[in-house]
Design an enzyme around this catalytic site. Sequence first.
Site, PDB file in Angstrom:
ATOM      1  N   ARG A 125      38.021 -18.695 -53.614  1.00  0.00           N
ATOM      2  CA  ARG A 125      37.509 -18.800 -54.975  1.00  0.00           C
ATOM      3  C   ARG A 125      36.375 -17.793 -55.198  1.00  0.00           C
ATOM      4  O   ARG A 125      35.561 -17.548 -54.308  1.00  0.00           O
ATOM      5  CB  ARG A 125      36.964 -20.214 -55.185  1.00  0.00           C
ATOM      6  CG  ARG A 125      36.521 -20.542 -56.602  1.00  0.00           C
ATOM      7  CD  ARG A 125      37.666 -20.550 -57.545  1.00  0.00           C
ATOM      8  NE  ARG A 125      37.387 -21.294 -58.778  1.00  0.00           N
ATOM      9  CZ  ARG A 125      38.192 -21.277 -59.826  1.00  0.00           C
ATOM     10  NH1 ARG A 125      39.310 -20.564 -59.808  1.00  0.00           N
ATOM     11  NH2 ARG A 125      37.920 -21.982 -60.893  1.00  0.00           N
ATOM     12  N   THR A 427      47.257 -16.900 -64.254  1.00  0.00           N
ATOM     13  CA  THR A 427      47.453 -17.272 -62.852  1.00  0.00           C
ATOM     14  C   THR A 427      48.908 -17.125 -62.414  1.00  0.00           C
ATOM     15  O   THR A 427      49.807 -17.043 -63.248  1.00  0.00           O
ATOM     16  CB  THR A 427      46.987 -18.723 -62.614  1.00  0.00           C
ATOM     17  OG1 THR A 427      45.691 -18.876 -63.119  1.00  0.00           O
ATOM     18  CG2 THR A 427      46.996 -19.116 -61.167  1.00  0.00           C
ATOM     19  N   GLU A 447      41.859 -15.843 -63.793  1.00  0.00           N
ATOM     20  CA  GLU A 447      41.501 -16.841 -64.807  1.00  0.00           C
ATOM     21  C   GLU A 447      42.309 -16.634 -66.083  1.00  0.00           C
ATOM     22  O   GLU A 447      43.488 -16.953 -66.083  1.00  0.00           O
ATOM     23  CB  GLU A 447      40.002 -16.857 -65.092  1.00  0.00           C
ATOM     24  CG  GLU A 447      39.434 -18.217 -65.503  1.00  0.00           C
ATOM     25  CD  GLU A 447      40.155 -18.965 -66.607  1.00  0.00           C
ATOM     26  OE1 GLU A 447      40.919 -19.881 -66.284  1.00  0.00           O
ATOM     27  OE2 GLU A 447      39.922 -18.674 -67.796  1.00  0.00           O
ATOM     28  N   ASP A 469      35.198 -20.969 -65.867  1.00  0.00           N
ATOM     29  CA  ASP A 469      35.676 -22.293 -65.433  1.00  0.00           C
ATOM     30  C   ASP A 469      34.525 -23.275 -65.211  1.00  0.00           C
ATOM     31  O   ASP A 469      34.749 -24.477 -65.031  1.00  0.00           O
ATOM     32  CB  ASP A 469      36.504 -22.186 -64.144  1.00  0.00           C
ATOM     33  CG  ASP A 469      37.971 -21.907 -64.421  1.00  0.00           C
ATOM     34  OD1 ASP A 469      38.352 -21.774 -65.597  1.00  0.00           O
ATOM     35  OD2 ASP A 469      38.753 -21.838 -63.446  1.00  0.00           O
ATOM     36  N   SER A 494      41.516 -25.810 -60.897  1.00  0.00           N
ATOM     37  CA  SER A 494      42.616 -26.778 -60.943  1.00  0.00           C
ATOM     38  C   SER A 494      43.792 -26.335 -60.092  1.00  0.00           C
ATOM     39  O   SER A 494      44.829 -27.002 -60.084  1.00  0.00           O
ATOM     40  CB  SER A 494      43.106 -26.941 -62.383  1.00  0.00           C
ATOM     41  OG  SER A 494      42.078 -27.381 -63.205  1.00  0.00           O
ATOM     42  N   GLY A 514      48.497 -22.323 -65.000  1.00  0.00           N
ATOM     43  CA  GLY A 514      48.413 -23.163 -66.193  1.00  0.00           C
ATOM     44  C   GLY A 514      47.088 -23.874 -66.385  1.00  0.00           C
ATOM     45  O   GLY A 514      47.050 -24.928 -67.031  1.00  0.00           O
ATOM     46  N   GLY A 515      45.985 -23.336 -65.835  1.00  0.00           N
ATOM     47  CA  GLY A 515      44.702 -24.002 -66.029  1.00  0.00           C
ATOM     48  C   GLY A 515      44.784 -25.439 -65.541  1.00  0.00           C
ATOM     49  O   GLY A 515      45.410 -25.731 -64.513  1.00  0.00           O
TER      50      GLY A 515
HETATM   51  N1  GLU Z   1      41.022 -20.583 -63.645  1.00  0.00           N
HETATM   52  C1  GLU Z   1      41.984 -21.634 -63.554  1.00  0.00           C
HETATM   53  C2  GLU Z   1      41.702 -22.534 -62.391  1.00  0.00           C
HETATM   54  O1  GLU Z   1      41.158 -22.101 -61.416  1.00  0.00           O
HETATM   55  C3  GLU Z   1      43.339 -21.089 -63.402  1.00  0.00           C
HETATM   56  C4  GLU Z   1      43.704 -20.266 -64.564  1.00  0.00           C
HETATM   57  C5  GLU Z   1      44.962 -20.660 -65.179  1.00  0.00           C
HETATM   58  O2  GLU Z   1      45.937 -20.955 -64.519  1.00  0.00           O
HETATM   59  O3  GLU Z   1      45.000 -20.646 -66.378  1.00  0.00           O
HETATM   60  O4  GLU Z   1      42.011 -23.669 -62.434  1.00  0.00           O
END
Ligand code: GLU
Length: 617
Positions: A125, A427, A447, A469, A494, A514-515
């Site tokens: 990370r 992602t 991100e 995030d 996530s 997908g966040g």
């Molecule tokens: N930054 C997000 C995370 O670490 C992932 C980004 C995404 O998949 O949209 O959970």
Amino acid sequence: MRRFAPIPAVTAACATLGVALVAASVPAYPVQAYDRGPLAMAAAAQGASKVPVAEGYGGAVSTVDLDATRAGLGVLRKGGNAVDAAVAAAAALGVTEPFSAGVGGGGYFVYHDARTGKVHTIDGRETAPAAATEELFTDPGTGQPLPFEQARASGLSVGVPGTPATWQRALDEWGTWSLRSALKPAIRVAERGFVVDETFRSQITENSDIFDDFTSTRELFLPGGAPPAAGSVFKSPDLAGTYALLAREGVGALYEGELGADVARTVQSPPVAPDADRVVRPGGMTQADLASYDAPLRAPTRVEYRGLDVYGMAPSSSGGSTVGEALNILETQKLTPKDKAAALHTYLEASALSFADRNRYVGDPDQVDVPLDELLSQGFADERACRIDPDAVLPKPVAPGVPDGSYDGCGDHAPGGRGAPNEGLSTTHLTVSDRWGNVVSYTLTIEATGGSGIVVPDRGFLLNNELTDFNFTPSQGDAPDPNLPGPGKRPRSSMSPTIVLRDGQPFLALGSPGGATIITTVLQTLINRLELGMSLPKAVATPRASSRNTALQAEPAFLASPEGKALAAKGHRFTEAREIGAETALEFGRRGFVQAVAEPIRRGGGSAMVVVPAQGR
Ligand code: GLU
């Protein structure tokens, strides 16, 4: 339901390749038949074009992209292991999916080691610079949080990249190839170019306002003032040079060398175009921040789910803890394919409850005391599960529970907290296995789609905006927020790269972008596969719904399905999301058989390949 019977020709081919045919006990979940339809040519045509399902032996690669899957498969064919192939595929994704992942980003690498039977993880990370404070995203002029887009397209949002360190760490720990060798296929793709598809073009189009405001980004992705046409060949000579530098000098070029100097300079002084009219705030990352970066090994999360061992990513990601807690909750419930709507209701509620706990308790474990063991305990899950009413929808947001080791029923709950996370929808995830039974499940990101929008001049890659995030302001009422910015801190993720073992052997590997919907995509796919009688290709392809306590979304096809209608009638208030996730996955059968799966439709479809295709299956 179909049970796999070994195919003599394939068995002979595997023997030629030295492929170990591992005998395993009869699976409780045999690999299931799926509707092959237009995929019937998959085995014969492998490699010529993208196919979302491939079956066979000797290892497999599944990514969103044909060139990346080919890069990984090439490594497996030359005798590299799953780790070598995963690094090669990830580097190729940095070329062909530069808006989702690359040298300027971070991610989480989950690895099953066939020799020891253990699952390991790397936390790659991004970290905040030492200069970051809780007010990182507060406008000093107004005292108000910055608008998201202003925070995103700035030096402030850029975390110290973790991806090169992850690759080197993975190769050092478990690989057999050097970084130099593993980067070769990606360098080739970057130099020779690749064919622009509609996804690539549209990801530029939707970012063109931001990309046009940075000279380096405009030059690379808006040549002649417009996105490259679908069908044209896109070359990345600067990125090829960056990979060649990393190959020659190692990742020290980033963390202690000239590449790092360029990154720090770009963050501190973004290359804003003279005609740009946006406010671009500089960031505080220094070369000292790069020099102190570490991608540590972390113990994976593990929950037992109906006799299976489900391994995931521990904090700083919330993936493993949230998927794990939800599975523990779901294990207390009866889920049956005979009543899919009831099963999906339970899935949505378990997910909402787990998200309340995630938001309240999970952050960077090096800076926050995360009660991980309790969050993953069955006692806590049992207490949370008794909130679920099969006949009614819980009012949202539900309050977090109290994971304190004392679990005595349904009455003991902390005050509610809310907070809409800022995660984007970018992602990428890749899954790789090899002939020895090693498995990699690796999610990587910058991100947002397009990250911060800032390309490092002459280096050919985008910088992440991972620090968005963090929560911009406290989100937990009077309780502490574990995910506020801080010096050297990792923002909560996530990402949920997951490996499932059955009787100690790999059974499933999966993950998604997908966040925050990553968590629910992985969870729903597991429920589809394990409880609702779907084959893995079906479990991946089927329409999705996602409850994150403060948000409830579903794809149009889900809303139109009988289950979607029944759930809406019950009181689930979905908002429509065009697409949720873009998964890749593997399922392992007996005697080294592997089924590699990617999306058939979402994000333009993915690419699955195996080393030795099983003809005629
Ligand atoms: N930054 C997000 C995370 O670490 C992932 C980004 C995404 O998949 O949209 O959970």
